[in-house]
Design a protein around this motif. Structure first.
Motif, PDB file in Angstrom:
ATOM      1  N   ARG A 251      86.166 -14.207  -1.095  1.00 34.28           N
ATOM      2  CA  ARG A 251      86.362 -15.542  -0.515  1.00 34.28           C
ATOM      3  C   ARG A 251      85.377 -16.567  -1.063  1.00 34.28           C
ATOM      4  NH1 ARG A 251      86.661 -14.002   5.774  1.00 34.28           N
ATOM      5  NH2 ARG A 251      85.150 -15.681   5.750  1.00 34.28           N
ATOM      6  N   ASN A 252      84.144 -16.144  -1.317  1.00 31.28           N
ATOM      7  CA  ASN A 252      83.160 -17.139  -1.765  1.00 31.28           C
ATOM      8  C   ASN A 252      83.009 -17.203  -3.282  1.00 31.28           C
ATOM      9  OD1 ASN A 252      81.327 -15.114  -2.618  1.00 31.28           O
ATOM     10  ND2 ASN A 252      80.155 -15.180  -0.708  1.00 31.28           N
ATOM     11  N   GLY A 253      83.784 -16.383  -4.004  1.00 28.07           N
ATOM     12  CA  GLY A 253      83.790 -16.450  -5.462  1.00 28.07           C
ATOM     13  C   GLY A 253      82.712 -15.646  -6.154  1.00 28.07           C
ATOM     14  N   SER A 254      82.004 -14.795  -5.397  1.00 22.84           N
ATOM     15  CA  SER A 254      80.981 -13.948  -6.013  1.00 22.84           C
ATOM     16  C   SER A 254      81.632 -12.851  -6.851  1.00 22.84           C
ATOM     17  CB  SER A 254      80.123 -13.284  -4.928  1.00 22.84           C
ATOM     18  OG  SER A 254      79.520 -14.225  -4.089  1.00 22.84           O
ATOM     19  N   HIS A 255      80.933 -12.438  -7.889  1.00 21.24           N
ATOM     20  CA  HIS A 255      81.396 -11.338  -8.731  1.00 21.24           C
ATOM     21  C   HIS A 255      80.471 -10.143  -8.512  1.00 21.24           C
ATOM     22  CE1 HIS A 255      84.263 -13.947 -10.764  1.00 21.24           C
ATOM     23  NE2 HIS A 255      83.299 -14.834 -10.892  1.00 21.24           N
ATOM     24  N   LEU A 256      80.996  -9.070  -7.966  1.00 18.28           N
ATOM     25  CA  LEU A 256      80.186  -7.903  -7.611  1.00 18.28           C
ATOM     26  C   LEU A 256      80.729  -6.638  -8.293  1.00 18.28           C
ATOM     27  CD1 LEU A 256      79.853  -8.521  -3.744  1.00 18.28           C
ATOM     28  CD2 LEU A 256      78.378  -9.385  -5.595  1.00 18.28           C
ATOM     29  N   PRO A 257      80.705  -6.601  -9.612  1.00 21.21           N
ATOM     30  CA  PRO A 257      81.293  -5.445 -10.301  1.00 21.21           C
ATOM     31  C   PRO A 257      80.590  -4.131  -9.993  1.00 21.21           C
ATOM     32  CG  PRO A 257      80.078  -6.840 -11.831  1.00 21.21           C
ATOM     33  CD  PRO A 257      80.185  -7.604 -10.565  1.00 21.21           C
ATOM     34  N   LEU A 258      79.247  -4.135  -9.902  1.00 24.48           N
ATOM     35  CA  LEU A 258      78.518  -2.905  -9.618  1.00 24.48           C
ATOM     36  C   LEU A 258      78.801  -2.429  -8.196  1.00 24.48           C
ATOM     37  CD1 LEU A 258      76.530  -0.702 -10.358  1.00 24.48           C
ATOM     38  CD2 LEU A 258      74.663  -2.245  -9.702  1.00 24.48           C
ATOM     39  N   THR A 259      78.843  -3.364  -7.255  1.00 30.97           N
ATOM     40  CA  THR A 259      79.113  -2.997  -5.869  1.00 30.97           C
ATOM     41  C   THR A 259      80.497  -2.370  -5.734  1.00 30.97           C
ATOM     42  OG1 THR A 259      77.718  -4.829  -5.132  1.00 30.97           O
ATOM     43  CG2 THR A 259      79.209  -3.883  -3.503  1.00 30.97           C
ATOM     44  N   ALA A 260      81.474  -2.959  -6.401  1.00 29.05           N
ATOM     45  CA  ALA A 260      82.832  -2.410  -6.356  1.00 29.05           C
ATOM     46  C   ALA A 260      82.877  -1.009  -6.971  1.00 29.05           C
ATOM     47  CB  ALA A 260      83.793  -3.339  -7.089  1.00 29.05           C
ATOM     48  N   LEU A 261      82.118  -0.812  -8.036  1.00 31.19           N
ATOM     49  CA  LEU A 261      82.094   0.492  -8.699  1.00 31.19           C
ATOM     50  C   LEU A 261      81.447   1.544  -7.801  1.00 31.19           C
ATOM     51  CD1 LEU A 261      82.715   2.044 -11.311  1.00 31.19           C
ATOM     52  CD2 LEU A 261      80.444   1.380 -12.144  1.00 31.19           C
ATOM     53  N   VAL A 262      80.311   1.195  -7.182  1.00 35.14           N
ATOM     54  CA  VAL A 262      79.628   2.141  -6.303  1.00 35.14           C
ATOM     55  C   VAL A 262      80.480   2.447  -5.076  1.00 35.14           C
ATOM     56  CG1 VAL A 262      77.568   2.559  -4.911  1.00 35.14           C
ATOM     57  CG2 VAL A 262      77.356   1.464  -7.140  1.00 35.14           C
ATOM     58  N   ASP A 263      81.201   1.450  -4.578  1.00 34.95           N
ATOM     59  CA  ASP A 263      82.123   1.687  -3.471  1.00 34.95           C
ATOM     60  C   ASP A 263      83.163   2.735  -3.870  1.00 34.95           C
ATOM     61  OD1 ASP A 263      83.378   1.019  -0.851  1.00 34.95           O
ATOM     62  OD2 ASP A 263      84.975   0.255  -2.130  1.00 34.95           O
ATOM     63  N   GLN A 264      83.647   2.669  -5.091  1.00 36.06           N
ATOM     64  CA  GLN A 264      84.602   3.657  -5.586  1.00 36.06           C
ATOM     65  C   GLN A 264      83.955   5.034  -5.686  1.00 36.06           C
ATOM     66  OE1 GLN A 264      87.873   3.574  -6.134  1.00 36.06           O
ATOM     67  NE2 GLN A 264      87.772   5.735  -6.699  1.00 36.06           N
ATOM     68  N   PHE A 265      82.689   5.058  -6.133  1.00 37.61           N
ATOM     69  CA  PHE A 265      81.978   6.338  -6.200  1.00 37.61           C
ATOM     70  C   PHE A 265      81.851   6.959  -4.808  1.00 37.61           C
ATOM     71  CE2 PHE A 265      79.505   4.831 -10.193  1.00 37.61           C
ATOM     72  CZ  PHE A 265      80.607   5.097 -10.986  1.00 37.61           C
ATOM     73  N   TYR A 266      81.588   6.120  -3.808  1.00 36.70           N
ATOM     74  CA  TYR A 266      81.485   6.632  -2.441  1.00 36.70           C
ATOM     75  C   TYR A 266      82.835   7.182  -1.955  1.00 36.70           C
ATOM     76  CZ  TYR A 266      76.686   5.204  -1.432  1.00 36.70           C
ATOM     77  OH  TYR A 266      75.313   5.089  -1.417  1.00 36.70           O
TER      78      TYR A 266
END
Length: 291
Positions: A251-266
């Motif tokens: 919603r706020n336009g942030s780019h969080l590629p590492l966070t999305a990747l770690v979420d997938q790892f979890y």
């Protein structure tokens, strides 16, 4: 000293409510499982009620620490919610890690009732709660915060107002984003050390004295090296928190590629049976893939 209610006696709320008693506050608790409330009152000599509303009646402040947005609405709104029992001029402090949206929603409902609201998620884990040294990130009005802070200090070493309602939750999202990256880095470092035939404990003893040092390294490397994960902050809860952060980022336009990747790892940790494992179990996924 204040008359307060504490709603939610999980691994965090149970000791937090206990610290309120130890600091001289008069505490009434509510927990969805009555047996937990009875155990708490026996240990800390407080009182318990059978509904959130009954626990909130006559209190100066009500504190909540539950699981997610829906849990928060359930104990806050409706005929048996705390807002139905709270008095004019009292304060509601929410320690749940939830969305900024639900914080604003509840604040908007509380304001016409002349009930102050602070969203105040915490960091420090179960050990921080038990030792009374949590970090509390708050959002709300300055005057309301100043009234609540001396009571929150009962179980916190740092309490800061970050902005208006919702700012506490947004700051907690930053906290979880940072933790996710650090834990993944530590997991990969230990995985590399094992693959290279190094003594992991000696490696960490050295690098923890330098720029690589972190809370995760100091507090989790030994159990990670031993493959022990049956404790701590559950992967299920971390995924809930990261999901909130990723939704806010969209919603706020942030780019969080590492966070999305770690979420997938979890999610992969969950798939191998680690739903209730500590978040440091990211190493378990790497070790499994290594065979």
């Amino acid at each position: 000293m204040a008359k307060v209610a504490f709603i939610g006696l999980g691994v965090m709320g149970y000791p937090m409510a206990g610290h309120l008693v130890k600091h001289g506050h008069q505490v009434t608790v509510y927990n969805r499982t009555e047996a937990k409330a009875k155990a708490w009152t026996k240990e800390f000599c407080g009182e318990y009620q059978l509904t959130p509303r009954e626990a909130a009646v006559g209190q100066d402040m009500v504190f909540i620490c539950v699981g997610n947005d829906d849990d928060l609405r359930q104990v806050t709104l409706g005929d048996n919610g705390v807002l139905a029992g709270m008095s004019t001029g009292s304060i509601l402090v929410d320690h749940t890690t939830a969305s900024a949206d639900v914080a604003r929603e509840i604040a908007a409902i509380a304001k016409p009732l002349d009930i102050g609201f602070i969203d105040a998620p915490v960091s420090g884990g179960q050990a921080g709660a038990e030792n009374g040294v949590l970090t509390v990130m708050a959002g709300g009005e300055q005057a309301t915060f100043e009234r609540a802070k001396p009571v929150i200090d009962s179980y916190a070493r740092c309490v800061e107002l970050l902005g208006e309602v919702g700012a506490g939750q947004l700051t907690k999202m930053v906290n979880q984003i940072c933790i996710a990256g650090v834990v993944q880095g530590l997991a990969e470092g230990l995985h590399f050390a094992r693959s290279a035939g190094l003594d992991g404990e000696k490696v960490v003893e050295v690098i923890s004295k330098g720029a690589a040092q972190s809370w995760q390294m100091e507090n989790r490397y030994q159990t990670m090296w031993k493959g022990e994960y049956d404790f701590g902050f559950a992967v299920d809860w971390m995924r809930k928190d990261l999901g909130i952060a990723l939704e806010e980022a969209r919603r706020n336009g942030s780019h969080l590629p590492l966070t999305a990747l770690v979420d997938q790892f979890y999610s992969e940790v969950q798939s191998i049976g680690g739903k209730r494992w500590d978040t440091s179990s990211l190493l378990a996924k790497l070790e499994k893939n290594r065979g």
